[in-house]
Design an enzyme around this catalytic site. Sequence first.
Site, PDB file in Angstrom:
ATOM      1  N   ARG A  45       4.422   5.306  -0.217  1.00 52.42           N
ATOM      2  CA  ARG A  45       4.154   3.841   0.419  1.00 52.42           C
ATOM      3  C   ARG A  45       5.577   3.197   0.771  1.00 52.42           C
ATOM      4  O   ARG A  45       6.497   3.913   0.142  1.00 52.42           O
ATOM      5  CB  ARG A  45       3.307   3.106  -0.420  1.00 52.42           C
ATOM      6  CG  ARG A  45       3.745   2.971  -1.989  1.00 52.42           C
ATOM      7  CD  ARG A  45       3.728   1.661  -2.454  1.00 52.42           C
ATOM      8  NE  ARG A  45       4.222   0.780  -2.059  1.00 52.42           N
ATOM      9  CZ  ARG A  45       5.467   0.522  -2.055  1.00 52.42           C
ATOM     10  NH1 ARG A  45       6.263   1.309  -2.889  1.00 52.42           N
ATOM     11  NH2 ARG A  45       6.155  -0.459  -1.594  1.00 52.42           N
ATOM     12  N   GLY A  46       5.612   2.070   1.322  1.00 55.47           N
ATOM     13  CA  GLY A  46       6.636   1.618   1.620  1.00 55.47           C
ATOM     14  C   GLY A  46       6.919   1.957   3.167  1.00 55.47           C
ATOM     15  O   GLY A  46       6.932   2.907   3.467  1.00 55.47           O
ATOM     16  N   ALA A  47       7.387   0.888   4.247  1.00 56.67           N
ATOM     17  CA  ALA A  47       7.421   1.265   5.539  1.00 56.67           C
ATOM     18  C   ALA A  47       8.194   2.470   5.832  1.00 56.67           C
ATOM     19  O   ALA A  47       7.802   3.555   6.424  1.00 56.67           O
ATOM     20  CB  ALA A  47       7.884   0.145   6.346  1.00 56.67           C
ATOM     21  N   ARG A  88      -1.990   4.374   8.285  1.00 65.71           N
ATOM     22  CA  ARG A  88      -2.052   3.033   7.944  1.00 65.71           C
ATOM     23  C   ARG A  88      -1.434   2.279   9.339  1.00 65.71           C
ATOM     24  O   ARG A  88      -0.633   2.821   9.925  1.00 65.71           O
ATOM     25  CB  ARG A  88      -0.743   2.691   6.898  1.00 65.71           C
ATOM     26  CG  ARG A  88      -1.406   3.626   5.622  1.00 65.71           C
ATOM     27  CD  ARG A  88      -0.566   2.963   4.492  1.00 65.71           C
ATOM     28  NE  ARG A  88      -0.751   1.615   4.107  1.00 65.71           N
ATOM     29  CZ  ARG A  88      -0.114   0.911   3.088  1.00 65.71           C
ATOM     30  NH1 ARG A  88       0.952   1.498   2.566  1.00 65.71           N
ATOM     31  NH2 ARG A  88      -0.530  -0.258   2.929  1.00 65.71           N
ATOM     32  N   ASP A 235       7.502  -4.823   7.250  1.00 69.13           N
ATOM     33  CA  ASP A 235       6.733  -3.572   7.771  1.00 69.13           C
ATOM     34  C   ASP A 235       6.855  -3.783   9.237  1.00 69.13           C
ATOM     35  O   ASP A 235       6.661  -2.531   9.866  1.00 69.13           O
ATOM     36  CB  ASP A 235       5.231  -3.592   7.283  1.00 69.13           C
ATOM     37  CG  ASP A 235       5.286  -3.070   5.779  1.00 69.13           C
ATOM     38  OD1 ASP A 235       5.709  -3.986   4.794  1.00 69.13           O
ATOM     39  OD2 ASP A 235       4.879  -1.782   5.600  1.00 69.13           O
ATOM     40  N   LYS A 246       4.288  -7.543   2.935  1.00 66.22           N
ATOM     41  CA  LYS A 246       3.167  -7.627   1.994  1.00 66.22           C
ATOM     42  C   LYS A 246       2.580  -8.837   1.860  1.00 66.22           C
ATOM     43  O   LYS A 246       3.095  -9.791   1.862  1.00 66.22           O
ATOM     44  CB  LYS A 246       3.643  -7.212   0.822  1.00 66.22           C
ATOM     45  CG  LYS A 246       2.779  -6.868  -0.732  1.00 66.22           C
ATOM     46  CD  LYS A 246       1.612  -6.071  -0.303  1.00 66.22           C
ATOM     47  CE  LYS A 246       1.672  -4.577   0.271  1.00 66.22           C
ATOM     48  NZ  LYS A 246       0.372  -4.063   0.922  1.00 66.22           N
TER      49      LYS A 246
HETATM   50  O1  MRU Z   1       1.356  -1.427   0.983  1.00 71.23           O
HETATM   51  P1  MRU Z   1       2.685  -1.034   0.921  1.00 71.23           P
HETATM   52  O2  MRU Z   1       3.158  -1.053  -0.630  1.00 71.23           O
HETATM   53  O3  MRU Z   1       3.300   0.042   1.734  1.00 71.23           O
HETATM   54  O4  MRU Z   1       3.588  -2.190   1.475  1.00 71.23           O
HETATM   55  C1  MRU Z   1       4.885  -2.134   1.195  1.00 71.23           C
HETATM   56  C2  MRU Z   1       5.654  -3.431   1.693  1.00 71.23           C
HETATM   57  O5  MRU Z   1       5.241  -4.395   2.144  1.00 71.23           O
HETATM   58  C3  MRU Z   1       7.099  -3.353   1.578  1.00 71.23           C
HETATM   59  O6  MRU Z   1       7.540  -5.019   1.366  1.00 71.23           O
HETATM   60  C4  MRU Z   1       7.788  -2.917   2.985  1.00 71.23           C
HETATM   61  O7  MRU Z   1       7.067  -1.804   3.364  1.00 71.23           O
HETATM   62  C5  MRU Z   1       9.182  -2.788   3.018  1.00 71.23           C
HETATM   63  S1  MRU Z   1       9.802  -1.329   2.214  1.00 71.23           S
HETATM   64  C6  MRU Z   1      11.281  -1.107   2.215  1.00 71.23           C
END
Ligand code: MRU
Length: 357
Positions: A45-47, A88, A235, A246
Amino acid sequence: MYKSLEWTGKSLKIIDQTLLPSQTVFHNLYTVEAVFDAIRKLQVRGAPAIGVAAAFGLYLGLLPKRFSNKTAFLNGAKKLADYLASARPTAVNLKWALSEVIDSISQPDASARELLQLVLKTALRIQMDDEARCEAIGLNGAPLIEDGMTILTHCNTGALATAGIGTAFGVLYTAHLQGKKINVLVDETRPLLQGARLTMWEFRQVGIPATLITDNMAAYAMQRKKVDLVIVGADRIARNGDVANKIGTYSLAVSCHYHRIPFYVAAPLSTFDLSISAGKEIPIEERSGREVTYIWEQLPITVENATAWNPAFDVTPAALIHGIITEKKILKPPFEKVIEKLKFNGLIQKNYEELIV
Ligand code: MRU
């Protein structure tokens, strides 16, 4: 530093983020379906990290298939890219990475076999690019951090969420490596607790002092003058500088505005979506209500069959953002103009190395 994902030559090896911090379990993903599932379940996970994972997923999906010519290969690749992109909806890095791969195989006059190698090469390039982008975000953002500051952050933006040292996390990590003494307040990040489970774990790994708070304590911490600065990740960023991140990010920005605390976003240029003009056009992922009615799908915390709403992201208006820390520089308001200039220069689409030259 630990890696959220790694290409082994045969599989995509990921650390299962749903099990951290109590268990460190790695999975080897051999198929496109396995990569899709891992993204959907938030094991990866994470963009930026899901973008990199999807690029390798595309390769894994194409590998067992036989294509008679270039057109058939390209059509097959596009179909798989659409499938992976649907895992996603909010993080644009997912679509961005997949379209980077498709672009890389759209021009060359090569056989299906050669194109397959090109897909892998592009996936590896995207991974290395992201590592370099994180490094530069860290260096560009670190001057904002002064010795003795307390910085509040939300969700998880570290090595787990990217292919490098992270975005907002990377800024704090770089400042720490430069010898600045910092304290971090970490929002637990309801409902899936990325802050409590992952960010606390990451700060522990690198030895940065971090204090966990629940999301609803942030405004009070600001009122009590316990917060000097807020930095979060992103994201998707629209052309006018509105930022999807988030759920809970928007309330932090509103609280910062009221308390006159600088609110910064750290993100690579691959998180900018130039096709949309404002945040209201960003698709917001809505996840199962069970993530709200149960703690970690196990412990029920409300009445039986309760109705719950679970938007996974929110949009922070550009007007509440002091700056966006990118690998190129810190963008300052009015964002629309600066972003337009970046678009004009073609910087957003280019490889990181070309971008820096
Ligand atoms: O749902 P997630 O855990 O994938 O959400 C991640 C976030 O919102 C992070 O803040 C965002 O992707 C930045 S990651 C460098």
